[in-house]
Design a protein around this motif. Sequence first.
Motif, PDB file in Angstrom:
ATOM      1  N   ASN B 548       1.082  -0.979  -0.093  1.00 49.92           N
ATOM      2  CA  ASN B 548       0.003   0.081   0.332  1.00 49.92           C
ATOM      3  C   ASN B 548       1.158   1.392   0.140  1.00 49.92           C
ATOM      4  OD1 ASN B 548       1.029  -0.460   2.654  1.00 49.92           O
ATOM      5  ND2 ASN B 548      -1.185   0.540   3.230  1.00 49.92           N
ATOM      6  N   ARG B 549       2.192   1.236   0.623  1.00 44.87           N
ATOM      7  CA  ARG B 549       3.253   2.320  -0.028  1.00 44.87           C
ATOM      8  C   ARG B 549       3.130   2.235  -1.194  1.00 44.87           C
ATOM      9  NH1 ARG B 549       6.681   2.730   5.269  1.00 44.87           N
ATOM     10  NH2 ARG B 549       7.252   4.637   3.644  1.00 44.87           N
ATOM     11  N   ALA B 550       3.840   1.188  -1.822  1.00 46.15           N
ATOM     12  CA  ALA B 550       5.018   1.140  -2.706  1.00 46.15           C
ATOM     13  C   ALA B 550       3.570   1.874  -3.964  1.00 46.15           C
ATOM     14  CB  ALA B 550       4.976  -0.257  -3.087  1.00 46.15           C
ATOM     15  N   ARG B 551       2.983   1.573  -3.734  1.00 42.96           N
ATOM     16  CA  ARG B 551       1.174   2.031  -5.091  1.00 42.96           C
ATOM     17  C   ARG B 551       1.474   3.305  -5.149  1.00 42.96           C
ATOM     18  NH1 ARG B 551      -3.248  -1.941  -3.478  1.00 42.96           N
ATOM     19  NH2 ARG B 551      -2.765  -3.401  -4.617  1.00 42.96           N
ATOM     20  N   PRO B 552       1.470   4.214  -4.057  1.00 43.00           N
ATOM     21  CA  PRO B 552       1.619   5.934  -4.503  1.00 43.00           C
ATOM     22  C   PRO B 552       3.422   6.015  -5.427  1.00 43.00           C
ATOM     23  CG  PRO B 552       1.274   5.610  -2.396  1.00 43.00           C
ATOM     24  CD  PRO B 552       1.337   4.269  -2.429  1.00 43.00           C
ATOM     25  N   ILE B 553       4.158   5.264  -5.587  1.00 39.41           N
ATOM     26  CA  ILE B 553       5.304   5.407  -5.208  1.00 39.41           C
ATOM     27  C   ILE B 553       5.340   5.157  -7.190  1.00 39.41           C
ATOM     28  CG2 ILE B 553       7.314   5.110  -5.208  1.00 39.41           C
ATOM     29  CD1 ILE B 553       7.627   5.127  -2.337  1.00 39.41           C
ATOM     30  N   ALA B 554       4.943   4.051  -7.485  1.00 35.54           N
ATOM     31  CA  ALA B 554       4.525   2.999  -8.351  1.00 35.54           C
ATOM     32  C   ALA B 554       3.870   4.250  -9.667  1.00 35.54           C
ATOM     33  CB  ALA B 554       3.904   2.073  -8.611  1.00 35.54           C
ATOM     34  N   GLU B 555       3.238   4.969  -9.168  1.00 37.53           N
ATOM     35  CA  GLU B 555       2.334   6.320  -9.879  1.00 37.53           C
ATOM     36  C   GLU B 555       2.500   7.133 -10.282  1.00 37.53           C
ATOM     37  OE1 GLU B 555      -1.309   6.823  -7.925  1.00 37.53           O
ATOM     38  OE2 GLU B 555      -2.248   4.866  -7.898  1.00 37.53           O
ATOM     39  N   GLN B 556       4.275   7.422  -9.420  1.00 36.49           N
ATOM     40  CA  GLN B 556       4.559   8.460 -10.053  1.00 36.49           C
ATOM     41  C   GLN B 556       5.729   7.831 -11.149  1.00 36.49           C
ATOM     42  OE1 GLN B 556       7.559   9.498  -6.311  1.00 36.49           O
ATOM     43  NE2 GLN B 556       5.091  10.331  -5.352  1.00 36.49           N
ATOM     44  N   HIS B 557       6.068   7.453 -10.729  1.00 37.28           N
ATOM     45  CA  HIS B 557       7.580   6.573 -11.951  1.00 37.28           C
ATOM     46  C   HIS B 557       6.592   5.597 -12.922  1.00 37.28           C
ATOM     47  CE1 HIS B 557      10.343   6.083  -9.565  1.00 37.28           C
ATOM     48  NE2 HIS B 557      10.044   5.130  -8.576  1.00 37.28           N
ATOM     49  N   LEU B 558       4.876   5.623 -13.068  1.00 40.23           N
ATOM     50  CA  LEU B 558       4.094   5.602 -14.187  1.00 40.23           C
ATOM     51  C   LEU B 558       4.078   6.381 -14.641  1.00 40.23           C
ATOM     52  CD1 LEU B 558       1.445   3.073 -13.511  1.00 40.23           C
ATOM     53  CD2 LEU B 558       3.146   3.194 -15.397  1.00 40.23           C
ATOM     54  N   ALA B 559       3.523   8.479 -14.370  1.00 38.78           N
ATOM     55  CA  ALA B 559       3.724   9.337 -14.422  1.00 38.78           C
ATOM     56  C   ALA B 559       5.139   9.612 -15.444  1.00 38.78           C
ATOM     57  CB  ALA B 559       3.384  10.312 -13.371  1.00 38.78           C
ATOM     58  N   THR B 560       5.726   9.269 -15.014  1.00 42.87           N
ATOM     59  CA  THR B 560       7.738   9.626 -15.721  1.00 42.87           C
ATOM     60  C   THR B 560       7.638   9.167 -17.243  1.00 42.87           C
ATOM     61  OG1 THR B 560       8.668   9.123 -13.660  1.00 42.87           O
ATOM     62  CG2 THR B 560      10.015   9.401 -15.227  1.00 42.87           C
ATOM     63  N   VAL B 561       6.675   8.098 -17.249  1.00 41.92           N
ATOM     64  CA  VAL B 561       6.595   7.274 -19.054  1.00 41.92           C
ATOM     65  C   VAL B 561       5.712   7.577 -19.090  1.00 41.92           C
ATOM     66  CG1 VAL B 561       8.463   5.468 -17.966  1.00 41.92           C
ATOM     67  CG2 VAL B 561       5.836   5.274 -17.911  1.00 41.92           C
ATOM     68  N   VAL B 588      13.135   1.787 -13.257  1.00 42.14           N
ATOM     69  CA  VAL B 588      13.217   2.714 -12.735  1.00 42.14           C
ATOM     70  C   VAL B 588      13.015   2.996 -11.399  1.00 42.14           C
ATOM     71  CG1 VAL B 588      12.896   5.658 -12.395  1.00 42.14           C
ATOM     72  CG2 VAL B 588      13.589   4.570 -15.124  1.00 42.14           C
ATOM     73  N   ALA B 589      11.773   2.043 -11.218  1.00 41.36           N
ATOM     74  CA  ALA B 589      11.122   2.258  -9.700  1.00 41.36           C
ATOM     75  C   ALA B 589      11.808   1.662  -8.857  1.00 41.36           C
ATOM     76  CB  ALA B 589       9.496   1.306  -9.902  1.00 41.36           C
ATOM     77  N   SER B 590      12.811   0.449  -9.270  1.00 40.04           N
ATOM     78  CA  SER B 590      13.779  -0.310  -8.255  1.00 40.04           C
ATOM     79  C   SER B 590      14.872   0.758  -8.020  1.00 40.04           C
ATOM     80  CB  SER B 590      14.059  -1.190  -8.472  1.00 40.04           C
ATOM     81  OG  SER B 590      14.590  -1.479  -9.583  1.00 40.04           O
ATOM     82  N   ASN B 591      14.703   1.416  -8.214  1.00 38.94           N
ATOM     83  CA  ASN B 591      16.452   2.844  -7.736  1.00 38.94           C
ATOM     84  C   ASN B 591      17.425   2.586  -7.913  1.00 38.94           C
ATOM     85  OD1 ASN B 591      16.381   5.305  -6.937  1.00 38.94           O
ATOM     86  ND2 ASN B 591      15.693   4.465  -4.142  1.00 38.94           N
ATOM     87  N   PRO B 592      17.154   2.620  -9.485  1.00 38.34           N
ATOM     88  CA  PRO B 592      18.834   1.899  -9.299  1.00 38.34           C
ATOM     89  C   PRO B 592      19.674   2.655 -10.104  1.00 38.34           C
ATOM     90  CG  PRO B 592      17.558   2.011 -11.635  1.00 38.34           C
ATOM     91  CD  PRO B 592      16.710   2.409 -10.521  1.00 38.34           C
ATOM     92  N   LYS B 593      21.290   2.428  -9.885  1.00 34.96           N
ATOM     93  CA  LYS B 593      22.016   3.732 -10.086  1.00 34.96           C
ATOM     94  C   LYS B 593      21.984   3.507 -11.325  1.00 34.96           C
ATOM     95  CE  LYS B 593      24.371   3.151  -5.716  1.00 34.96           C
ATOM     96  NZ  LYS B 593      24.017   2.336  -4.472  1.00 34.96           N
TER      97      LYS B 593
END
Lengths: 289, 677
Positions: B548-561, B588-593
């Motif tokens: 439930n905390r990952a979902r809002p972050i996922a939406e941000q990443h979806l907005a990026t693409v 990108v969502a796995s926060n890579p370097k």
Amino acid sequence: MNVIQATLTGVLIGGLYALMAAGLSVTWGVLRIINLAHFGLILIGAYLTFQIATSWHLDPVLTLVITVPAMFIAGAAIQWLFDRLRLTEFNSLLVSFGLLIIIIQVTSNIWSADFRRMSAGTNPYATQSVAIGRLVFPVTTLLAFGLAALVVLAAHLVLRRTFAGRAMRAIAQDRAVAGAFGVDHRRLSVLLGGVVGATAALAGMVFSLSNALTPDTAYEWFGTVFAVVILGGIGEVVGTFAAGILVGVLSGVVSAVWSPAAAPFVLFSAIILALLLRPQGLFAVGGVR
Amino acid sequence: MIRRGGIGLLVAFLVLVAVGAFSDQLGLSSFYLILLGSICFWIAQATSWNILSGYSGYFSFGQAAYVGVGAYTTAVLSGRHGVNFFLTVPLAALLCGLLALGVGAVAFRLGSLRGEIFALLTLAVPFILAAFARINRSVDGGQGTTVPIPEVPDAFGALPQFQYLLALLIAAIAVAAAYAIQHSRTGSALAAIRDAEDVAEVMGVATFRYKMLAMLISGVLGGAAGSVYALQIGFVTVESVFGLTIPLFVIVMGVLGGRTHWLGPVIGAVLIVTLQDRLSSYGLDAWNSIILGGILALLVAVSPDGLYARLRARPLAALGALVVVSGGLAVLNAWGEVLDWLVVGMLVASLLAIVLGSRWATAWLRRGRPAAVPDEAATATADDVTVPGDAAGDAVPAGSAESTVPAGAPGSGAPGDAEIEAGETGASRGADQLGAVLVECRQVARYFGGVHALEDVTLDIRAGELVGLVGPNGSGKTTLINLLSGAFRPTRGVIRLDGRDITRLAPHKIAHVGMARTYQIPRPFDSMTIRDNVAMAVMFGPESLPLNRARPIAEQHLATVALDHLADAYPADLNLHQRQLLEMARAVASNPKVLLLDEALAGLNPAEVDNAVRVVRRIHESGITIVIVEHLLRVLNQLATRLVVLDRGTCLADGEPQTVLNDPAVIRAYLGRQAHV
């Protein structure tokens, strides 16, 4: 002496394993179908041999005249069904499991769950054996080995030399591309299903010569036969033959030297080792794939 | 978080306990208690099977091993050695848990393990155990073992009541476990394994650990239920507990009910057991297996997703059918008894749900409403690729399949004209910000048998770079990506990421150090929404988060693409371009370097290439170092800060894009003698 006898008997019995496994291996390799119902066909082949030989007093080997065509049709029909359903490799395992259960229950309803064996009068092969020095070979195992060698040789030649064989290898490698080059996948697979059914008739006949039948025997073949298929390399007929002999010798020697109880453990460990070391199969030298 | 399902489960359990406790007052004969107990046993077994096979997709054919070992533990210990029954239940669970771990440790270590091989391996396990029990007479004395009736505390009433309550308790524990797993991190991980295991691993899911966990839970539950089963049947033989009917039953129940939901096996078990009971009561035992085998074969072909999904789609129709048919039979009262009416009602309801959910029925019901759905889909795909907030004139509808770029619009013509001209500044800006060395490859080699796919590649990638990896087909580009992400291990050499040696690390650990990748052919988790696809990467990234905390972050990443408007869709609804964007968002969502893009532009039309290039640049500007494999040299020339050329497994050239592309050796190897850039 004991070990030599066990080894040689194991080689011959390995022929029966190879005969049972060859069809399974080829359908898996070429058509991507894991056909558990194949065990059911072998079972029916064995019961038909028993029934025809017993009621018509035919020589059990001559019953092949009837059982081979019958099993050819059954095998082709099952293959046609699989083709129609467009099954994935995995779903074919589930569907054919269902079919196998049905076949076993039907044989059980017809022939009952009791042991059935051909009487000595109808089955002259059971009591005969060939002796070389102090080594004794029952005729039934010689027959099994001979038939297996014949089937494997024929399958190998057909797959290597004939148009249909080349087409099947093409299907095994890439069905779509083979189709694009005009290989009629449907007809070939039904034909192959029929031929595989015919080998089930052979295996069933050989099995019924030296063993008592009960519907549950089909389950007992599972472990050994799949060990042979996997060790031999999926789709490799010659590899299947070699693996059959290896498995036969292994179980024979372990049973003779150690104890029959240990045979399944040794076999199972052998499969796992083989999968670890050579995932493509121990004897994969270039069959259909 | 309390959910509806959990409450329903608790209420059902309490009601069923009350039914058992007050069975005398309710006038229930022991026949019903035994039937209910049998249903509970199969619910527990089917659920145990489903936690491994349904959730993770690794079908086990070896459920009989748990039933057998569980039942034998109780029968032999309490029957022949006088051990207290209540002690044998946890012992049986423990033994089966160990057995499951043993089988899993071997099976899941096999590099070549596929679903079919797993199925066959598990099929062999009960055979071997049965052979062992049959041959070693010392185990059960050769004839089977009678299970003594334990001393039951008075509060539990008579034996049938006690047996029922015990079976109910085990079933409830099993179902509660399945429920909890499905709504937990483990459930998400198992679903990802089912959909695309190696993708999950590379994304950071410790797949081996989760598979072993599923095995263990499945074994413990199966063993405990098997132990109680020994008491239910009273006399244990090899045939009754190691037989093939047990895997047949649980597989049919799972496939019939639905494998991805905790309720599926419950539905399947209730239907199958009551049906079996009715068949037996009419003397049709010989038809039992035939009907079950037929159901299995038919279901796999017709409705492989199971009843749960179908019932959920049409709950009212199914409930209506149940009430009408069962009620009708009761009112007529011409034939049978209560159970018969119920079974017929359930069968009709299930059939109705399956038929209504089938393709033909859906098509037939929709016959009056033409094309409404396809239209919506077309609109959706048309505007999703235009990037909101981007420069005017970029709004080229590029997503729909037949999209030819409108004549005269900017962006028509050669791939990426407008965008790439502007990109030169981006590239040079990237070059200014070069940081420390992030990825080091030292003499990395990888052989496949005799094929030398890579030979002594030494390469440094610095933070902030956007490295284009080019080379002819078969030059080793994808092999290098696979080595960097850990999908393969190098034959020789060392790979470091951020100073850490990752050469021998498991892929999910490499992901946690900071490596992410996309696949040339997009491989989304098909059973999850677009949002959850991306949320998976967040959940199992370097810092683990709950769903439930990952979902809002996922939406941000979806907005990026620019896929955020499709967050609730499923991967099957996306076109190729959108799937590739999803791959990028997920990576990108796995926060890579470091982000490895494997031919992320392949197969796209010019407008889509423009859009993808924009997204790549945006990701790069957000501070992620990128390695991109690509054949469109025009694009790379402008996008990349540096080009690395591979040829036949070795590094042919490395440097500024312009310099590299003018290198005669590169032109010869890659473009042929006559080509000009």
